[in-house]
Design a protein around this motif. Structure first.
Motif, PDB file in Angstrom:
ATOM      1  N   THR A 186       5.783  11.826   7.857  1.00  0.00           N
ATOM      2  CA  THR A 186       5.387  10.418   7.881  1.00  0.00           C
ATOM      3  C   THR A 186       4.931   9.937   9.248  1.00  0.00           C
ATOM      4  O   THR A 186       4.247   8.919   9.350  1.00  0.00           O
ATOM      5  CB  THR A 186       6.553   9.513   7.425  1.00  0.00           C
ATOM      6  OG1 THR A 186       7.571   9.459   8.445  1.00  0.00           O
ATOM      7  CG2 THR A 186       7.172  10.013   6.129  1.00  0.00           C
ATOM      8  N   VAL A 187       5.314  10.642  10.300  1.00  0.00           N
ATOM      9  CA  VAL A 187       5.106  10.121  11.657  1.00  0.00           C
ATOM     10  C   VAL A 187       3.644   9.808  11.976  1.00  0.00           C
ATOM     11  O   VAL A 187       3.339   8.735  12.504  1.00  0.00           O
ATOM     12  CB  VAL A 187       5.723  11.075  12.698  1.00  0.00           C
ATOM     13  CG1 VAL A 187       5.286  10.693  14.113  1.00  0.00           C
ATOM     14  CG2 VAL A 187       7.239  11.041  12.600  1.00  0.00           C
ATOM     15  N   PRO A 188       2.682  10.705  11.685  1.00  0.00           N
ATOM     16  CA  PRO A 188       1.296  10.385  12.062  1.00  0.00           C
ATOM     17  C   PRO A 188       0.770   9.091  11.441  1.00  0.00           C
ATOM     18  O   PRO A 188      -0.109   8.445  12.024  1.00  0.00           O
ATOM     19  CB  PRO A 188       0.509  11.603  11.555  1.00  0.00           C
ATOM     20  CG  PRO A 188       1.504  12.715  11.535  1.00  0.00           C
ATOM     21  CD  PRO A 188       2.789  12.067  11.128  1.00  0.00           C
ATOM     22  N   ASP A 189       1.310   8.718  10.279  1.00  0.00           N
ATOM     23  CA  ASP A 189       0.834   7.514   9.590  1.00  0.00           C
ATOM     24  C   ASP A 189       1.702   6.287   9.839  1.00  0.00           C
ATOM     25  O   ASP A 189       1.239   5.159   9.661  1.00  0.00           O
ATOM     26  CB  ASP A 189       0.776   7.759   8.079  1.00  0.00           C
ATOM     27  CG  ASP A 189      -0.179   8.873   7.702  1.00  0.00           C
ATOM     28  OD1 ASP A 189      -1.321   8.843   8.185  1.00  0.00           O
ATOM     29  OD2 ASP A 189       0.219   9.760   6.938  1.00  0.00           O
ATOM     30  N   GLU A 230       0.835  -1.203   0.000  1.00  0.00           N
ATOM     31  CA  GLU A 230       0.000   0.000   0.000  1.00  0.00           C
ATOM     32  C   GLU A 230       0.874   1.259   0.000  1.00  0.00           C
ATOM     33  O   GLU A 230       1.986   1.278   0.530  1.00  0.00           O
ATOM     34  CB  GLU A 230      -0.950   0.018   1.193  1.00  0.00           C
ATOM     35  CG  GLU A 230      -0.309   0.269   2.530  1.00  0.00           C
ATOM     36  CD  GLU A 230      -1.343   0.477   3.631  1.00  0.00           C
ATOM     37  OE1 GLU A 230      -2.213   1.358   3.480  1.00  0.00           O
ATOM     38  OE2 GLU A 230      -1.270  -0.244   4.649  1.00  0.00           O
ATOM     39  N   THR A 231       0.361   2.306  -0.630  1.00  0.00           N
ATOM     40  CA  THR A 231       1.027   3.604  -0.650  1.00  0.00           C
ATOM     41  C   THR A 231       0.229   4.581   0.192  1.00  0.00           C
ATOM     42  O   THR A 231      -0.989   4.683   0.053  1.00  0.00           O
ATOM     43  CB  THR A 231       1.169   4.138  -2.085  1.00  0.00           C
ATOM     44  OG1 THR A 231       2.005   3.234  -2.834  1.00  0.00           O
ATOM     45  CG2 THR A 231       1.801   5.520  -2.094  1.00  0.00           C
ATOM     46  N   ILE A 232       0.928   5.282   1.064  1.00  0.00           N
ATOM     47  CA  ILE A 232       0.297   6.224   1.989  1.00  0.00           C
ATOM     48  C   ILE A 232       0.762   7.627   1.629  1.00  0.00           C
ATOM     49  O   ILE A 232       1.959   7.907   1.621  1.00  0.00           O
ATOM     50  CB  ILE A 232       0.678   5.903   3.447  1.00  0.00           C
ATOM     51  CG1 ILE A 232       0.308   4.455   3.796  1.00  0.00           C
ATOM     52  CG2 ILE A 232       0.014   6.876   4.410  1.00  0.00           C
ATOM     53  CD1 ILE A 232       0.938   3.956   5.076  1.00  0.00           C
ATOM     54  N   ARG A 233      -0.176   8.502   1.304  1.00  0.00           N
ATOM     55  CA  ARG A 233       0.140   9.916   1.076  1.00  0.00           C
ATOM     56  C   ARG A 233       0.006  10.656   2.399  1.00  0.00           C
ATOM     57  O   ARG A 233      -1.035  10.581   3.052  1.00  0.00           O
ATOM     58  CB  ARG A 233      -0.787  10.519   0.023  1.00  0.00           C
ATOM     59  CG  ARG A 233      -0.657   9.887  -1.347  1.00  0.00           C
ATOM     60  CD  ARG A 233      -1.631  10.545  -2.315  1.00  0.00           C
ATOM     61  NE  ARG A 233      -1.256  11.936  -2.580  1.00  0.00           N
ATOM     62  CZ  ARG A 233      -2.109  12.883  -2.961  1.00  0.00           C
ATOM     63  NH1 ARG A 233      -3.404  12.605  -3.089  1.00  0.00           N
ATOM     64  NH2 ARG A 233      -1.683  14.109  -3.211  1.00  0.00           N
ATOM     65  N   HIS A 234       1.051  11.347   2.781  1.00  0.00           N
ATOM     66  CA  HIS A 234       1.103  11.961   4.102  1.00  0.00           C
ATOM     67  C   HIS A 234       0.674  13.430   4.056  1.00  0.00           C
ATOM     68  O   HIS A 234       1.029  14.172   3.153  1.00  0.00           O
ATOM     69  CB  HIS A 234       2.524  11.873   4.665  1.00  0.00           C
ATOM     70  CG  HIS A 234       3.076  10.486   4.723  1.00  0.00           C
ATOM     71  ND1 HIS A 234       2.553   9.515   5.545  1.00  0.00           N
ATOM     72  CD2 HIS A 234       4.107   9.895   4.056  1.00  0.00           C
ATOM     73  CE1 HIS A 234       3.237   8.389   5.388  1.00  0.00           C
ATOM     74  NE2 HIS A 234       4.182   8.595   4.492  1.00  0.00           N
ATOM     75  N   ALA A 235      -0.072  13.842   5.071  1.00  0.00           N
ATOM     76  CA  ALA A 235      -0.357  15.261   5.292  1.00  0.00           C
ATOM     77  C   ALA A 235       0.790  15.819   6.155  1.00  0.00           C
ATOM     78  O   ALA A 235       1.465  15.072   6.849  1.00  0.00           O
ATOM     79  CB  ALA A 235      -1.693  15.407   6.022  1.00  0.00           C
ATOM     80  N   VAL A 236       1.068  17.033   6.178  1.00  0.00           N
ATOM     81  CA  VAL A 236       0.500  18.204   5.548  1.00  0.00           C
ATOM     82  C   VAL A 236       1.640  18.806   4.730  1.00  0.00           C
ATOM     83  O   VAL A 236       2.770  18.842   5.220  1.00  0.00           O
ATOM     84  CB  VAL A 236       0.014  19.206   6.632  1.00  0.00           C
ATOM     85  CG1 VAL A 236      -0.399  20.522   6.032  1.00  0.00           C
ATOM     86  CG2 VAL A 236      -1.089  18.587   7.490  1.00  0.00           C
TER      87      VAL A 236
END
Length: 344
Positions: A75-78, A17-23
């Motif tokens: 990346t930390v929150p995810d 899976e690919t995770i796009r990070h905010a913000v």
């Protein structure tokens, strides 16, 4: 319906899976000023527009580790909000300079999963890319982190451990476009030692030390928008102590390395890294380096050194690393293997 999130746990990740990070974050001279205030950073290429222009660049780029910390923080929150420990890095390449005014975003691909035998946590591997506002990748790296499980009885994902290179090949190092050290001014840089003055196997004691202050490591953690609970919430650990963000130790050690490696101006790659032991406020950090390899580049006057950078406590023996059992000694905080560019 709740609108808040406790963050991801180990069983929430899926291979591929690919995770796009905010913000998204626009970086400026403010980040540079705070970085140089938090760490004794003074490499000339990142300190002076005039020095950078004399080296073929349009201006001083932001410090390479500012880019690393900013992307990492996205990346930390995810990835590591519920981490027990950040375990290591590999295959990190700095692919393009970042300038004040650039906007950075990040995305990560899950490339490995392995549940721990206790069933309460697992190790997650991700490959993260930092991109600028034009969609260009400025940084790519792999890291692995130990993450709590929400439910110890949840079924484990199939174990997949990625194969990672021991080091970034010298031929794959990216030299910032235009970088030219042919007319390099060692007086302004602070030391006369060039690429040819370093020998493989040479060890350098960087002499100085920095005591970690609670306020400074907390400011750094917030500066990089790192939300991992173990860094800022004293109730997140059983001992009631806030763990110093590992990147804070990396930047302290890199800044201390100026004394002996003042001309190692550019961090071109991180081959591997381990946070060997936890660091807490009140610890005095010292550093030493070992030259692991040397390489030439196609850029005029630019050579590359592969360096081991070790951060340790003031109580540790100089140049100590591992015991007879192969484990890191208690006083070792960081073992970082990286490539740096310097004048030949």
């Amino acid at each position: 319906m709740t609108k808040t999130s406790p963050g991801r746990f180990f069983e929430d990740y899926r291979l591929g899976e690919t995770i796009r990070h905010a913000v998204p974050r626009t970086v400026s001279g403010g980040e540079r000023a705070l970085y140089h205030a938090l760490y004794p950073a003074r490499h000339a290429l990142h300190s002076s527009d005039a020095f950078a222009r004399a080296c073929g660049l349009p201006a001083a780029p932001l410090d390479d580790l500012i880019v690393f910390h900013t992307v990492f923080g996205k990346t930390v929150p995810d990835i590591s909000l519920n981490a027990l420990a950040n375990l290591g890095y590999a295959e990190a390449r700095f692919l393009a300079p970042v300038w004040p005014g650039d906007t950075l975003t990040a995305e990560s691909e899950v490339i490995g999963l392995k549940q721990n035998s206790n069933g309460k946590s697992g190790v997650l591997w991700v490959r993260t890319r930092g991109l600028n506002q034009r969609g260009e990748t400025v940084l790519s790296y792999v890291r692995w982190v130990m993450v709590r499980k929400r439910d110890a009885t949840a079924p484990a994902s199939e174990t997949t451990i990625p194969e990672l290179a021991d080091a970034v090949p010298a031929d794959d190092l990216v030299v910032p476009p235009g970088l030219d050290f042919s007319a390099y001014d060692t007086d302004l840089a602070g030391e006369p030692h060039r690429w040819g003055d370093y020998e493989i196997g040479e060890r350098i004691d960087h002499v100085d030390g920095v005591t970690v202050e609670e306020a400074e490591h907390m400011m750094a953690t917030r500066l990089w928008q790192n939300t991992a609970r173990v860094h800022f919430d004293a109730t997140a650990r059983e001992d009631g102590r806030r763990l110093v963000y590992g990147g804070h130790v990396i930047s302290l050690a890199r800044a201390l390395s100026f004394n002996g490696l003042a001309n190692a101006q550019v961090v071109a790659a991180i081959n591997g890294g381990a946070h060997a032991n936890p660091c807490f406020a009140g610890t005095t950090v010292q550093a030493w380096s070992e030259v692991l390899d040397r390489a030439t580049t196609s850029a005029p006057g630019v050579g590359a050194l592969r360096l081991r950078l070790v951060a340790q406590t003031a109580e540790a023996e100089p140049f100590s690393l591992k015991g007879d059992d192969g484990r890191y000694l208690p006083g070792v905080l960081l073992d970082l293997d990286y490539w740096a560019l310097l004048p030949s």
